[in-house]
Motif scaffolding. Structure first.
Motif, PDB file in Angstrom:
ATOM      1  N   ASP A 173       0.810  -1.210   0.000  1.00 24.59           N
ATOM      2  CA  ASP A 173       0.000   0.000   0.000  1.00 24.59           C
ATOM      3  C   ASP A 173       0.848   1.268   0.000  1.00 24.59           C
ATOM      4  OD1 ASP A 173      -2.617   1.010  -0.185  1.00 24.59           O
ATOM      5  OD2 ASP A 173      -2.661   1.488   1.951  1.00 24.59           O
ATOM      6  N   LEU A 174       1.974   1.226  -0.693  1.00 22.75           N
ATOM      7  CA  LEU A 174       2.881   2.371  -0.773  1.00 22.75           C
ATOM      8  C   LEU A 174       3.374   2.516  -2.205  1.00 22.75           C
ATOM      9  CD1 LEU A 174       4.878   1.525   2.460  1.00 22.75           C
ATOM     10  CD2 LEU A 174       3.431   3.555   2.182  1.00 22.75           C
ATOM     11  N   CYS A 175       3.518   3.761  -2.652  1.00 20.88           N
ATOM     12  CA  CYS A 175       3.911   4.008  -4.033  1.00 20.88           C
ATOM     13  C   CYS A 175       4.914   5.151  -4.099  1.00 20.88           C
ATOM     14  CB  CYS A 175       2.669   4.355  -4.869  1.00 20.88           C
ATOM     15  SG  CYS A 175       3.035   4.870  -6.565  1.00 20.88           S
ATOM     16  N   PRO A 176       6.161   4.893  -4.521  1.00 23.18           N
ATOM     17  CA  PRO A 176       7.132   5.987  -4.660  1.00 23.18           C
ATOM     18  C   PRO A 176       6.838   6.821  -5.908  1.00 23.18           C
ATOM     19  CG  PRO A 176       8.105   3.922  -5.398  1.00 23.18           C
ATOM     20  CD  PRO A 176       6.728   3.581  -4.869  1.00 23.18           C
ATOM     21  N   ASP A 177       6.960   8.135  -5.783  1.00 21.12           N
ATOM     22  CA  ASP A 177       6.714   8.999  -6.935  1.00 21.12           C
ATOM     23  C   ASP A 177       7.826   8.883  -7.977  1.00 21.12           C
ATOM     24  OD1 ASP A 177       4.325  10.047  -5.889  1.00 21.12           O
ATOM     25  OD2 ASP A 177       5.437  11.481  -4.667  1.00 21.12           O
ATOM     26  N   LYS A 178       9.058   8.632  -7.497  1.00 23.99           N
ATOM     27  CA  LYS A 178      10.199   8.479  -8.397  1.00 23.99           C
ATOM     28  C   LYS A 178      11.048   7.301  -7.929  1.00 23.99           C
ATOM     29  CE  LYS A 178      10.571  13.431  -9.466  1.00 23.99           C
ATOM     30  NZ  LYS A 178      11.459  14.628  -9.440  1.00 23.99           N
ATOM     31  N   TYR A 179      11.630   6.580  -8.869  1.00 26.49           N
ATOM     32  CA  TYR A 179      12.447   5.433  -8.501  1.00 26.49           C
ATOM     33  C   TYR A 179      13.680   5.864  -7.715  1.00 26.49           C
ATOM     34  CZ  TYR A 179      15.285   1.223  -8.780  1.00 26.49           C
ATOM     35  OH  TYR A 179      16.058   0.140  -8.456  1.00 26.49           O
ATOM     36  N   GLU A 180      14.201   7.055  -8.021  1.00 26.97           N
ATOM     37  CA  GLU A 180      15.394   7.534  -7.315  1.00 26.97           C
ATOM     38  C   GLU A 180      15.167   7.640  -5.817  1.00 26.97           C
ATOM     39  OE1 GLU A 180      14.522  10.537 -10.250  1.00 26.97           O
ATOM     40  OE2 GLU A 180      14.128   8.389 -10.567  1.00 26.97           O
ATOM     41  N   TYR A 181      13.915   7.830  -5.411  1.00 28.31           N
ATOM     42  CA  TYR A 181      13.627   7.964  -3.991  1.00 28.31           C
ATOM     43  C   TYR A 181      13.912   6.676  -3.223  1.00 28.31           C
ATOM     44  CZ  TYR A 181      11.077  12.279  -5.192  1.00 28.31           C
ATOM     45  OH  TYR A 181      10.718  13.534  -5.637  1.00 28.31           O
ATOM     46  N   VAL A 182      13.801   5.526  -3.888  1.00 35.21           N
ATOM     47  CA  VAL A 182      13.979   4.243  -3.196  1.00 35.21           C
ATOM     48  C   VAL A 182      15.126   3.424  -3.772  1.00 35.21           C
ATOM     49  CG1 VAL A 182      11.538   4.118  -2.550  1.00 35.21           C
ATOM     50  CG2 VAL A 182      12.291   3.086  -4.700  1.00 35.21           C
ATOM     51  N   GLU A 183      15.791   3.926  -4.783  1.00 34.82           N
ATOM     52  CA  GLU A 183      16.784   3.126  -5.522  1.00 34.82           C
ATOM     53  C   GLU A 183      17.884   2.589  -4.622  1.00 34.82           C
ATOM     54  OE1 GLU A 183      19.634   3.462  -9.505  1.00 34.82           O
ATOM     55  OE2 GLU A 183      18.634   5.249  -8.703  1.00 34.82           O
ATOM     56  N   THR A 184      18.553   3.449  -3.878  1.00 27.68           N
ATOM     57  CA  THR A 184      19.677   3.026  -3.048  1.00 27.68           C
ATOM     58  C   THR A 184      19.229   2.069  -1.951  1.00 27.68           C
ATOM     59  OG1 THR A 184      20.809   5.131  -3.458  1.00 27.68           O
ATOM     60  CG2 THR A 184      21.544   3.831  -1.562  1.00 27.68           C
ATOM     61  N   GLU A 185      18.122   2.406  -1.301  1.00 31.10           N
ATOM     62  CA  GLU A 185      17.624   1.586  -0.203  1.00 31.10           C
ATOM     63  C   GLU A 185      17.147   0.218  -0.691  1.00 31.10           C
ATOM     64  OE1 GLU A 185      17.499   5.849   0.795  1.00 31.10           O
ATOM     65  OE2 GLU A 185      16.730   4.649  -0.884  1.00 31.10           O
ATOM     66  N   LEU A 186      16.501   0.199  -1.849  1.00 32.19           N
ATOM     67  CA  LEU A 186      16.024  -1.067  -2.399  1.00 32.19           C
ATOM     68  C   LEU A 186      17.196  -1.969  -2.785  1.00 32.19           C
ATOM     69  CD1 LEU A 186      13.282  -2.340  -2.901  1.00 32.19           C
ATOM     70  CD2 LEU A 186      13.312  -1.385  -5.214  1.00 32.19           C
ATOM     71  N   GLU A 187      18.234  -1.373  -3.305  1.00 28.59           N
ATOM     72  CA  GLU A 187      19.431  -2.142  -3.646  1.00 28.59           C
ATOM     73  C   GLU A 187      20.037  -2.771  -2.393  1.00 28.59           C
ATOM     74  OE1 GLU A 187      23.921  -1.269  -5.396  1.00 28.59           O
ATOM     75  OE2 GLU A 187      22.261   0.026  -6.010  1.00 28.59           O
ATOM     76  N   ALA A 188      20.087  -2.005  -1.300  1.00 32.48           N
ATOM     77  CA  ALA A 188      20.610  -2.538  -0.039  1.00 32.48           C
ATOM     78  C   ALA A 188      19.720  -3.649   0.497  1.00 32.48           C
ATOM     79  CB  ALA A 188      20.728  -1.410   0.988  1.00 32.48           C
ATOM     80  N   LEU A 189      18.406  -3.487   0.373  1.00 30.65           N
ATOM     81  CA  LEU A 189      17.474  -4.505   0.850  1.00 30.65           C
ATOM     82  C   LEU A 189      17.644  -5.809   0.091  1.00 30.65           C
ATOM     83  CD1 LEU A 189      14.950  -5.193   2.615  1.00 30.65           C
ATOM     84  CD2 LEU A 189      13.559  -4.415   0.676  1.00 30.65           C
ATOM     85  N   LEU A 190      17.778  -5.721  -1.215  1.00 22.07           N
ATOM     86  CA  LEU A 190      17.877  -6.922  -2.042  1.00 22.07           C
ATOM     87  C   LEU A 190      19.168  -7.690  -1.803  1.00 22.07           C
ATOM     88  CD1 LEU A 190      16.325  -5.344  -5.231  1.00 22.07           C
ATOM     89  CD2 LEU A 190      15.436  -7.365  -4.055  1.00 22.07           C
ATOM     90  N   GLU A 191      20.150  -7.067  -1.204  1.00 22.98           N
ATOM     91  CA  GLU A 191      21.380  -7.769  -0.839  1.00 22.98           C
ATOM     92  C   GLU A 191      21.216  -8.592   0.424  1.00 22.98           C
ATOM     93  OE1 GLU A 191      24.465  -4.897  -0.516  1.00 22.98           O
ATOM     94  OE2 GLU A 191      24.608  -4.508  -2.679  1.00 22.98           O
ATOM     95  N   VAL A 192      20.159  -8.301   1.194  1.00 19.58           N
ATOM     96  CA  VAL A 192      19.962  -8.963   2.486  1.00 19.58           C
ATOM     97  C   VAL A 192      18.870 -10.013   2.422  1.00 19.58           C
ATOM     98  CG1 VAL A 192      19.252  -8.601   4.890  1.00 19.58           C
ATOM     99  CG2 VAL A 192      20.780  -6.958   3.777  1.00 19.58           C
ATOM    100  N   VAL A 193      17.750  -9.694   1.781  1.00 23.36           N
ATOM    101  CA  VAL A 193      16.586 -10.585   1.805  1.00 23.36           C
ATOM    102  C   VAL A 193      16.605 -11.540   0.621  1.00 23.36           C
ATOM    103  CG1 VAL A 193      15.256  -8.790   2.965  1.00 23.36           C
ATOM    104  CG2 VAL A 193      15.086  -9.054   0.483  1.00 23.36           C
ATOM    105  N   ASP A 194      15.807 -12.607   0.728  1.00 27.11           N
ATOM    106  CA  ASP A 194      15.681 -13.565  -0.366  1.00 27.11           C
ATOM    107  C   ASP A 194      14.756 -13.046  -1.456  1.00 27.11           C
ATOM    108  OD1 ASP A 194      17.467 -15.428   0.389  1.00 27.11           O
ATOM    109  OD2 ASP A 194      16.014 -16.920   1.080  1.00 27.11           O
ATOM    110  N   ASP A 195      13.555 -12.624  -1.028  1.00 30.07           N
ATOM    111  CA  ASP A 195      12.545 -12.188  -1.983  1.00 30.07           C
ATOM    112  C   ASP A 195      11.881 -10.909  -1.485  1.00 30.07           C
ATOM    113  OD1 ASP A 195      12.501 -14.440  -3.953  1.00 30.07           O
ATOM    114  OD2 ASP A 195      12.007 -15.566  -2.140  1.00 30.07           O
TER     115      ASP A 195
END
Length: 420
Positions: free
Chosen positions: A156-178
């Motif tokens: 239930d969350l939507c980022p207006d721009k990918y740059e807003y979550v890009e760095t954090e999402l990259e860090a998350l994907l290094e830790v979690v499986d899916d």
């Protein structure tokens, strides 16, 4: 500073209606520190993390995910104090004092102390509440504190721009499986493509037909019983502002007034038919809710913009009910400016460009329901003016955005006609 100056728990309703709640005055570094501790406590030993908007829709997704993962249930105990159980019976007397012109008793602050030290929870599925304005911070906290190899859901969350979550999402994907992301808001196609390319299973429902709970219900590999199907349906009734099932207001109000963790466990246990002790709690709170609504409606002004009637008001209130009251006074669209500086924009069948208006002011949402926070507050003096003028500058900025959206639409329509 004296805490009484920023506490709204004992304010008369007339004053409480025009200034922000206590949390507004909490410095960002203090708030961030509290959220860091809460994230660490929630993620301790968790196998799954759910980052969700803390409204009824986002929290319904948490309930569905916990059910799918067979997570432990921690159902709150009903109040046992006789005085608390008698609260509902006192509402009639309170209402009579309101009709006589006096202020109703102020709404109690949330039961959870925001400065209380969080304790680790027993849940395998950790709940991390977030908002559209801080989803990237919450994603980073999961990356920082989650056990490697867990699953993560964003709901239930939507980022207006990918740059807003890009760095954090990259860090998350290094830790979690899916990472699975469920939503129903209006996604920019480029943002959606970038999120998917990063490795996220993104499912976005039709914002005119589904809420995010619907998306989670059909996306999770689990055979939910009828109770959860009904939960999604009734949540949709409020989230899409259909107003066909009275129980949807109960869910929305309960999610707003109680602790997010309590809401999730109660709806898992009881579904949409909330127990009597929750109904008593809602009845008590709604006395003040209606008082705040009435004050906001009384402040409403109506402006003609591009052939549409736009109702504009200010106040700390439940925006949907206020918008409905302005619609009943022939408003095609409604704007409710809040003391904290944000604004809710609601449309009708006659006006379905709310997300376009909000998009010009650091916001977004749906064609008939959107939100924004105009970038007009440079210091506390600007906020002081905002409170004392009942949001005059914010109102005008939003009306200007309405005008710009409608002028642009007229230009497009004129261009199309000339081409034909």
């Amino acid at each position: 500073m004296d805490e009484d100056l920023i506490s709204s728990s004992n304010l008369p309703l007339a004053r409480k209606s025009v200034i922000p709640g206590t949390g507004f005055f909490l410095p960002d570094d203090v708030e961030d520190g509290l959220e860091e501790k809460e994230a660490q406590a929630a993620l301790a030993g968790a196998d799954v993390a759910v980052i969700a908007d803390a409204d009824a829709d986002g929290l319904a997704c948490v309930a569905l995910i916990r059910e799918a993962y067979d997570d432990v249930q921690v159902v709150p105990e009903p109040p046992v104090d006789d005085e608390e159980m008698d609260d509902a019976a006192d509402v009639e007397a309170i209402t009579e004092s309101t009709d006589a012109g006096t202020d109703v008793p102020p709404e109690p602050e949330p039961d959870v102390d925001p400065l209380e030290e969080p304790e680790p929870t027993p849940h395998r599925v950790a709940l991390l509440p977030a908002s559209p304005h801080n989803v990237e911070d919450t994603i980073q906290r999961v990356a920082d504190y989650a056990n490697p190899g867990i699953d993560c859901y964003v709901c239930d969350l939507c980022p207006d721009k990918y740059e807003y979550v890009e760095t954090e999402l990259e860090a998350l994907l290094e830790v979690v499986d899916d990472v699975s992301w469920y939503d129903h808001h209006q996604w920019d196609e480029d943002v959606a493509e970038a999120v998917r390319e990063a490795g996220v299973d993104l499912v976005v429902g039709d914002s005119e037909e589904e809420c995010t709970a619907d998306v989670a219900l059909r996306s999770l590999a689990y055979d939910f019983d009828e109770r959860f199907e009904t939960l999604a349906a009734v949540t949709r009734d409020h989230d899409l502002w259909l107003r066909e099932d009275p129980r949807s207001d109960d869910l929305a109000d309960y999610a707003y007034w109680t602790d997010a963790a309590e809401y999730v466990e109660v709806v898992r246990e009881y579904g949409v038919d909330l127990p009597e002790w929750v109904q008593a709690f809602l009845t008590e709170r709604r006395v003040e809710k209606q008082g705040l609504i009435d004050r906001a409606v009384a402040r409403a002004e109506f402006r003609e913009v591009g052939g549409y009637t736009v109702g504009v008001t200010y106040g700390r209130c439940s925006q949907n009910e206020v918008a409905e009251a302005m619609r009943e006074q022939d408003a095609d669209a409604s704007v409710i400016v809040k003391p904290a500086g944000s604004a809710s924009i609601r449309g009708t069948d006659a006006f379905e460009r709310c997300h376009e208006v909000a998009g010009r002011l650091n916001g977004g949402g749906h064609p008939k329901a959107a939100g924004c926070k105009p970038d007009i507050y440079d210091d506390m003096l600007d906020y002081a003016q905002h409170w004392t003028t009942r949001g005059a500058v914010a109102k005008q900025v939003i009306l200007d955005a309405f005008e710009a959206v409608l002028e642009e639409a007229d230009e497009v329509d004129g261009s199309d006609e000339s081409e034909n």
